[in-house]
Design an enzyme around this catalytic site. Structure first.
Site, PDB file in Angstrom:
ATOM      1  N   ASP A   1      45.904  30.248  28.041  1.00 26.72           N
ATOM      2  CA  ASP A   1      45.448  31.569  28.443  1.00 26.72           C
ATOM      3  C   ASP A   1      46.614  32.527  28.207  1.00 26.72           C
ATOM      4  O   ASP A   1      47.645  32.428  28.887  1.00 26.72           O
ATOM      5  CB  ASP A   1      45.088  31.502  29.942  1.00 26.72           C
TER       6      ASP A   1
ATOM      7  N   ASP B   1      43.561  37.283  27.530  1.00 33.27           N
ATOM      8  CA  ASP B   1      43.297  38.025  28.761  1.00 33.27           C
ATOM      9  C   ASP B   1      43.229  39.538  28.487  1.00 33.27           C
ATOM     10  O   ASP B   1      44.054  40.059  27.735  1.00 33.27           O
ATOM     11  CB  ASP B   1      44.461  37.731  29.723  1.00 33.27           C
TER      12      ASP B   1
ATOM     13  N   GLU C   1      38.740  38.094  25.967  1.00 32.87           N
ATOM     14  CA  GLU C   1      38.064  38.610  27.163  1.00 32.87           C
ATOM     15  C   GLU C   1      37.875  40.102  26.938  1.00 32.87           C
ATOM     16  O   GLU C   1      38.819  40.890  27.061  1.00 32.87           O
ATOM     17  CB  GLU C   1      38.905  38.371  28.426  1.00 32.87           C
TER      18      GLU C   1
ATOM     19  N   HIS D   1      36.948  32.214  36.589  1.00 30.23           N
ATOM     20  CA  HIS D   1      37.736  32.371  37.809  1.00 30.23           C
ATOM     21  C   HIS D   1      37.655  33.778  38.410  1.00 30.23           C
ATOM     22  O   HIS D   1      38.317  34.044  39.410  1.00 30.23           O
ATOM     23  CB  HIS D   1      39.194  32.028  37.487  1.00 30.23           C
ATOM     24  N   ASP D   2      36.893  34.664  37.776  1.00 33.12           N
ATOM     25  CA  ASP D   2      36.720  36.019  38.320  1.00 33.12           C
ATOM     26  C   ASP D   2      35.298  36.255  38.819  1.00 33.12           C
ATOM     27  O   ASP D   2      35.010  37.297  39.410  1.00 33.12           O
ATOM     28  CB  ASP D   2      36.975  37.077  37.230  1.00 33.12           C
TER      29      ASP D   2
HETATM   30  C1  GLC Z   1      41.649  39.082  33.508  1.00 33.77           C
HETATM   31  C2  GLC Z   1      41.697  37.774  34.264  1.00 33.77           C
HETATM   32  C3  GLC Z   1      41.881  38.059  35.701  1.00 33.77           C
HETATM   33  C4  GLC Z   1      43.200  38.783  35.888  1.00 33.77           C
HETATM   34  C5  GLC Z   1      43.249  40.038  35.024  1.00 33.77           C
HETATM   35  C6  GLC Z   1      44.655  40.577  34.921  1.00 33.77           C
HETATM   36  O1  GLC Z   1      40.527  39.815  33.816  1.00 33.77           O
HETATM   37  O2  GLC Z   1      40.544  37.024  33.995  1.00 33.77           O
HETATM   38  O3  GLC Z   1      41.856  36.909  36.503  1.00 33.77           O
HETATM   39  O4  GLC Z   1      43.368  39.137  37.224  1.00 33.77           O
HETATM   40  O5  GLC Z   1      42.821  39.803  33.719  1.00 33.77           O
HETATM   41  O6  GLC Z   1      45.445  39.736  34.147  1.00 33.77           O
END
Ligand code: GLC
Length: 573
Positions: free
Chosen positions: A115, A219, A284, A345-346
């Site tokens: 990641d 990310d 993402e 995880h979000d």
């Molecule tokens: C992404 C991740 C999240 C994190 C954010 C900042 O959205 O999935 O868990 O808090 O980025 O890095």
């Protein structure tokens, strides 16, 4: 027999990452081997045989790099704020453990995905510490610093909005300037307009590729570049949009900037320097499909994949599911490929949106593993781990504190609607068995987040013993998918709804090469009733079903699907 159906012609054989199945591990919550209440890399190593047996091919691990986890939880983001991108956070292990993990994964003929948090570092990264120390420090320009609005400079430099609401600008007294952070205040954005930053981050990507990493999850990659002149966000006619325009304010000055899309092509060139095996990236990108497509590139020369989040709130209804599949087919034809994501995880856990129903979750798995696309399974989904209602006072998520102005009763209401602001509820420890601490950690240890109460029934050990469990359903579908070229590499055609009873969705996955022709029929019953109907054709072989004791073939060519049953049939012509 089917094991031998290997596609011989390399022209028709897609790269491995288009056919794979990905399992996401949140390392803090997978398995704690040293009794500190926090999962670790050794814990992942210990469970690789479990994942292999389940049928997983690729493992994506959320960040385990050095990050300031010594601070109170509200001041760090559990790994998504990094202070050293080339080292492991000691609570998870060491570089040696990581090397071992990569080796053990490869020894099992599986792949590993890291990641990468390229957009920002931790506020405690040495680069930022230098950068904030003085206006003329050589690292000053590695981050985005500006004077506040004139006159006085006591207001943020412009009207931009952070991804999580509020201003993304934060005042730093020492040098009397503001720094930019697209996410939380302790996650300052790197300045990608600085060629040294680009060089450093591309070198970092190469560093891990050389170590054998097979791919990256990127990310919040859509926040990399901002408007160079930092112009104010213009107004738009949209109240909200998928591209994160909010309250008539356009996001185009700080999200999805054309230079970000260009940089993704650079990233692609970098990973393509590594061929044997090929590598991939999944972005993402919280955006509309037209925006996402820009990242993939007209000639498929950008990011290999993007998460598609439309499925997160997909209603379990034949028409709605059919519509989404058709949308993906239209928008992501070869050489593109969609992704099927139901949690991470979000996000609020999918099974809790399905009211905890195992039968619906099995059908959901059947859809995810048979529709055309790359499936991403979030740890625990295979045993029906539920969203926990973690007490806000015990929250380990900095977002909870960012939103502390929202009263707790409002959190509970939001929770009832299958949404959550605090992300703790989907991050609770993996449920391995029914002993205290669910086999995640030793009994008596205080785990970093509480164990979800339903672990007594919903755990790996119990479900391994029950052939009719959700776990075994995942296992059957993963195994069939892997063995069946039409399922992992074939095209998809929806069976016209008028040819099937109401509530049954059907599609055909087909694959042809010089050796074989394969037509696989998938029939999914989106209702809580048993449905009988005339089979679209009679000569079928049942490959698998969500139901353990499935008996779809009735007399006189009739077919029967039990409530929420999904089946996979091979046409034998
Ligand atoms: C992404 C991740 C999240 C994190 C954010 C900042 O959205 O999935 O868990 O808090 O980025 O890095």
């Amino acid at each position: 027999m089917q094991e031998k159906m290997i596609i011989q012609n390399s022209n028709t054989s897609p790269p491995w990452w288009k056919k794979t199945t990905v399992y996401q591990i949140y390392p803090r919550s997978f398995l704690d081997t040293n009794g500190n209440g926090i999962g670790d890399l050794n814990g992942i190593i210990a469970k690789l045989d479990y994942l292999k047996d389940l049928g997983i091919e690729t493992i994506w691990i959320s960040p385990f790099f050095k990050s300031p986890t010594w601070k109170p939880y509200k001041e760090h983001d559990c790994g998504y704020d990094i202070i050293n991108y080339r080292d492991v956070n000691p609570e998870y292990g060491s570089l040696e453990t990581l090397d071992m993990l990569i080796k053990e994964i490869h020894d099992r003929d599986m792949k590993i995905v890291f990641d990468m948090v390229l957009n920002h570092t931790s506020i405690d990264h040495e680069w930022f510490k230098e950068s904030r120390s003085s206006r003329d420090n050589p690292k000053r320009d590695w981050y985005i610093w500006r004077d506040g609005k004139k006159p006085g400079g006591k207001k943020p430099p412009n009207n931009w909005r952070a991804v999580i609401s509020g201003s993304p600008w934060h005042y730093d007294k020492k040098t009397d300037q503001w720094y930019y952070a697209a996410f939380l205040n302790f996650q300052p954005d790197l300045n990608y307009r600085n060629p040294d930053v680009q060089q450093e981050m591309l070198d970092l990507v190469r560093f891990w590729l050389k170590k054998g990493v097979d791919g990256f999850r990127l990310d919040i990659i859509n926040a990399l570049f901002e408007d160079e002149a930092l112009r104010d966000s213009p107004l738009t006619f949209k109240l909200f949009s998928e591209d994160m325009d909010v309250f008539f304010k356009s996001s185009r000055m700080n999200l999805n900037h054309p230079d970000t899309i260009e940089f993704c092509k650079k990233l692609r060139k970098t990973i393509d320097e590594f061929h044997d095996p090929s590598r991939f990236m999944v972005g993402e990108i919280m955006a509309s499909i037209p925006t996402i497509k820009k990242y993939l590139g007209k000639n498929a020369d950008g990011l290999n994949l993007s998460f598609l989040f439309k499925s997160l709130n997909l209603t379990m209804n034949a028409k709605k599911v059919s519509k989404l599949i058709q949308l993906y087919e239209k928008k992501f034809p070869e050489p593109f490929i969609p992704t099927w994501v139901f949690g991470n995880h979000d996000m609020f856990r999918r099974i809790s949106k399905l009211k905890g129903r195992m039968a619906k979750s099995k059908l959901n798995a059947a859809l995810q593993l048979t529709a055309r696309g790359v499936p991403f399974i979030y740890y625990g989904e295979e045993i029906g781990m539920e969203q926990a209602d973690v007490n806000l006072k015990e929250s380990r998520d900095p977002l909870t504190y960012h939103f502390s102005w929202i009263p707790s009763f409002a959190h509970s209401i939001i929770h009832k609607f299958g949404q959550s602001i605090a992300r703790d509820g989907c991050r609770t420890p993996m449920q391995w068995d029914d002993t205290e601490n669910a086999g995640f950690s030793l009994p008596g240890v205080k785990t970093w987040l509480p164990i979800t109460p339903s672990y007594k029934e919903r755990n790996v050990a119990a479900q391994e013993k029950d052939p009719d469990s959700l776990f075994h359903c995942y296992k059957r579908f993963l195994s069939i998918r892997k063995k069946t070229p039409a399922l992992h590499s074939g095209n998809l055609k929806i069976i016209p709804s008028k040819e099937l009873p109401k509530n049954i969705l059907g599609y055909i996955r087909s694959f042809t090469d010089q050796k074989q022709e394969q037509d696989i029929y998938v029939l999914l019953n989106f209702s809580n009733k048993t449905i009988r109907f005339m089979a679209p054709r009679t000569n079928f072989e049942l490959l698998t079903s969500t139901a353990f004791n499935s008996n779809p073939f009735q007399q006189n060519g009739e077919m029967m699907l039990t409530p929420w049953e999904g089946i996979v049939l091979k046409s034998t012509r």
